[in-house]
Write a protein that holds these residues in place. Structure first.
Motif, PDB file in Angstrom:
ATOM      1  N   ALA A  17       0.837  -1.204   0.000  1.00 48.70           N
ATOM      2  CA  ALA A  17       0.000   0.000   0.000  1.00 48.70           C
ATOM      3  C   ALA A  17       0.872   1.254   0.000  1.00 48.70           C
ATOM      4  O   ALA A  17       0.615   2.204  -0.753  1.00 48.70           O
ATOM      5  CB  ALA A  17      -0.934  -0.001   1.209  1.00 48.70           C
ATOM      6  N   ARG A  31      -4.138   2.045  -8.794  1.00 52.89           N
ATOM      7  CA  ARG A  31      -4.987   2.435  -7.667  1.00 52.89           C
ATOM      8  C   ARG A  31      -5.242   1.227  -6.783  1.00 52.89           C
ATOM      9  O   ARG A  31      -5.784   0.214  -7.232  1.00 52.89           O
ATOM     10  CB  ARG A  31      -6.311   2.990  -8.178  1.00 52.89           C
ATOM     11  CG  ARG A  31      -7.222   3.503  -7.080  1.00 52.89           C
ATOM     12  CD  ARG A  31      -8.440   4.210  -7.657  1.00 52.89           C
ATOM     13  NE  ARG A  31      -9.168   3.392  -8.606  1.00 52.89           N
ATOM     14  CZ  ARG A  31     -10.261   2.696  -8.315  1.00 52.89           C
ATOM     15  NH1 ARG A  31     -10.760   2.711  -7.094  1.00 52.89           N
ATOM     16  NH2 ARG A  31     -10.864   1.986  -9.238  1.00 52.89           N
ATOM     17  N   LEU A  32      -4.849   1.326  -5.519  1.00 50.54           N
ATOM     18  CA  LEU A  32      -5.141   0.273  -4.546  1.00 50.54           C
ATOM     19  C   LEU A  32      -6.602   0.405  -4.151  1.00 50.54           C
ATOM     20  O   LEU A  32      -7.040   1.458  -3.686  1.00 50.54           O
ATOM     21  CB  LEU A  32      -4.246   0.426  -3.319  1.00 50.54           C
ATOM     22  CG  LEU A  32      -4.540  -0.513  -2.154  1.00 50.54           C
ATOM     23  CD1 LEU A  32      -4.309  -1.971  -2.557  1.00 50.54           C
ATOM     24  CD2 LEU A  32      -3.678  -0.150  -0.953  1.00 50.54           C
ATOM     25  N   ILE A  33      -7.351  -0.685  -4.351  1.00 50.56           N
ATOM     26  CA  ILE A  33      -8.782  -0.614  -4.020  1.00 50.56           C
ATOM     27  C   ILE A  33      -9.134  -1.377  -2.748  1.00 50.56           C
ATOM     28  O   ILE A  33     -10.178  -1.131  -2.158  1.00 50.56           O
ATOM     29  CB  ILE A  33      -9.662  -1.106  -5.180  1.00 50.56           C
ATOM     30  CG1 ILE A  33      -9.386  -2.565  -5.508  1.00 50.56           C
ATOM     31  CG2 ILE A  33      -9.483  -0.205  -6.399  1.00 50.56           C
ATOM     32  CD1 ILE A  33     -10.448  -3.206  -6.366  1.00 50.56           C
ATOM     33  N   GLY A  34      -8.284  -2.323  -2.334  1.00 49.49           N
ATOM     34  CA  GLY A  34      -8.605  -3.054  -1.122  1.00 49.49           C
ATOM     35  C   GLY A  34      -7.718  -4.262  -0.892  1.00 49.49           C
ATOM     36  O   GLY A  34      -6.821  -4.552  -1.676  1.00 49.49           O
ATOM     37  N   HIS A  45      -9.990  -1.911   8.055  1.00 43.48           N
ATOM     38  CA  HIS A  45      -9.114  -1.148   7.167  1.00 43.48           C
ATOM     39  C   HIS A  45      -7.645  -1.449   7.456  1.00 43.48           C
ATOM     40  O   HIS A  45      -7.252  -1.619   8.606  1.00 43.48           O
ATOM     41  CB  HIS A  45      -9.366   0.349   7.317  1.00 43.48           C
ATOM     42  CG  HIS A  45     -10.593   0.797   6.607  1.00 43.48           C
ATOM     43  ND1 HIS A  45     -11.865   0.558   7.062  1.00 43.48           N
ATOM     44  CD2 HIS A  45     -10.741   1.450   5.433  1.00 43.48           C
ATOM     45  CE1 HIS A  45     -12.748   1.051   6.230  1.00 43.48           C
ATOM     46  NE2 HIS A  45     -12.091   1.605   5.219  1.00 43.48           N
ATOM     47  N   THR A  49      -7.330   1.446   3.767  1.00 40.74           N
ATOM     48  CA  THR A  49      -7.994   0.789   2.637  1.00 40.74           C
ATOM     49  C   THR A  49      -8.795  -0.406   3.157  1.00 40.74           C
ATOM     50  O   THR A  49      -8.312  -1.159   3.995  1.00 40.74           O
ATOM     51  CB  THR A  49      -6.939   0.330   1.609  1.00 40.74           C
ATOM     52  OG1 THR A  49      -6.136   1.458   1.256  1.00 40.74           O
ATOM     53  CG2 THR A  49      -7.587  -0.216   0.358  1.00 40.74           C
TER      54      THR A  49
END
Length: 134
Positions: A17, A31-34, A45, A49
């Protein structure tokens, strides 16, 4: 845009991340989404994230989401490699941030899903998306 979900959580997942955040100014397409995590509950989280669910929930994510699996842990690498391989994720779904397929020592090869960072300093890199020391 390359949406990325990370297998893992605090520790190596958080390092990915941070790596993606550091790349953001020059790699606006990432893009880090999860996260996917077998221990943390959905909605928790990591590095700000969300956790989407357990590893097996990768199938619930859209086809355009790519994955990385930095599941480093001394003494548990073989087990973790087997878990990730057992998920049956198609090769084209793995992301990588390294263009060359050879590591600097020339004794290993990077595969899709590999994120090169400070944790890959051992003698070999696992051929199935997870860096490890031998």
């Amino acid at each position: 845009m390359c949406a990325i979900a990370v297998f893992g959580g605090p520790g190596s997942g958080a390092i990915v991340a941070q790596t993606l955040a550091a790349l953001a100014p020059i790699r606006t397409d990432l893009r880090l989404i999860g996260f996917l995590n077998d221990v943390l509950p959905r909605g928790e989280h990591v590095s700000g994230t969300p956790v989407f669910g357990p590893f097996s929930s990768w199938r619930d994510l859209p086809e355009d989401v790519s994955f990385v699996a930095p599941l480093h842990k001394a003494g548990a690498m073989q087990q973790r490699v087997a878990i990730v391989q057992g998920l049956g994720i198609p090769e084209h779904r793995w992301a990588t941030n390294h263009r060359s397929t050879k590591c600097s020592s020339g004794r290993c090869r990077y595969r899709a899903g590999f994120v090169r960072g400070s944790l890959c300093h051992g003698r070999t890199c696992d051929p199935h998306r997870i860096a490890r020391r031998s």
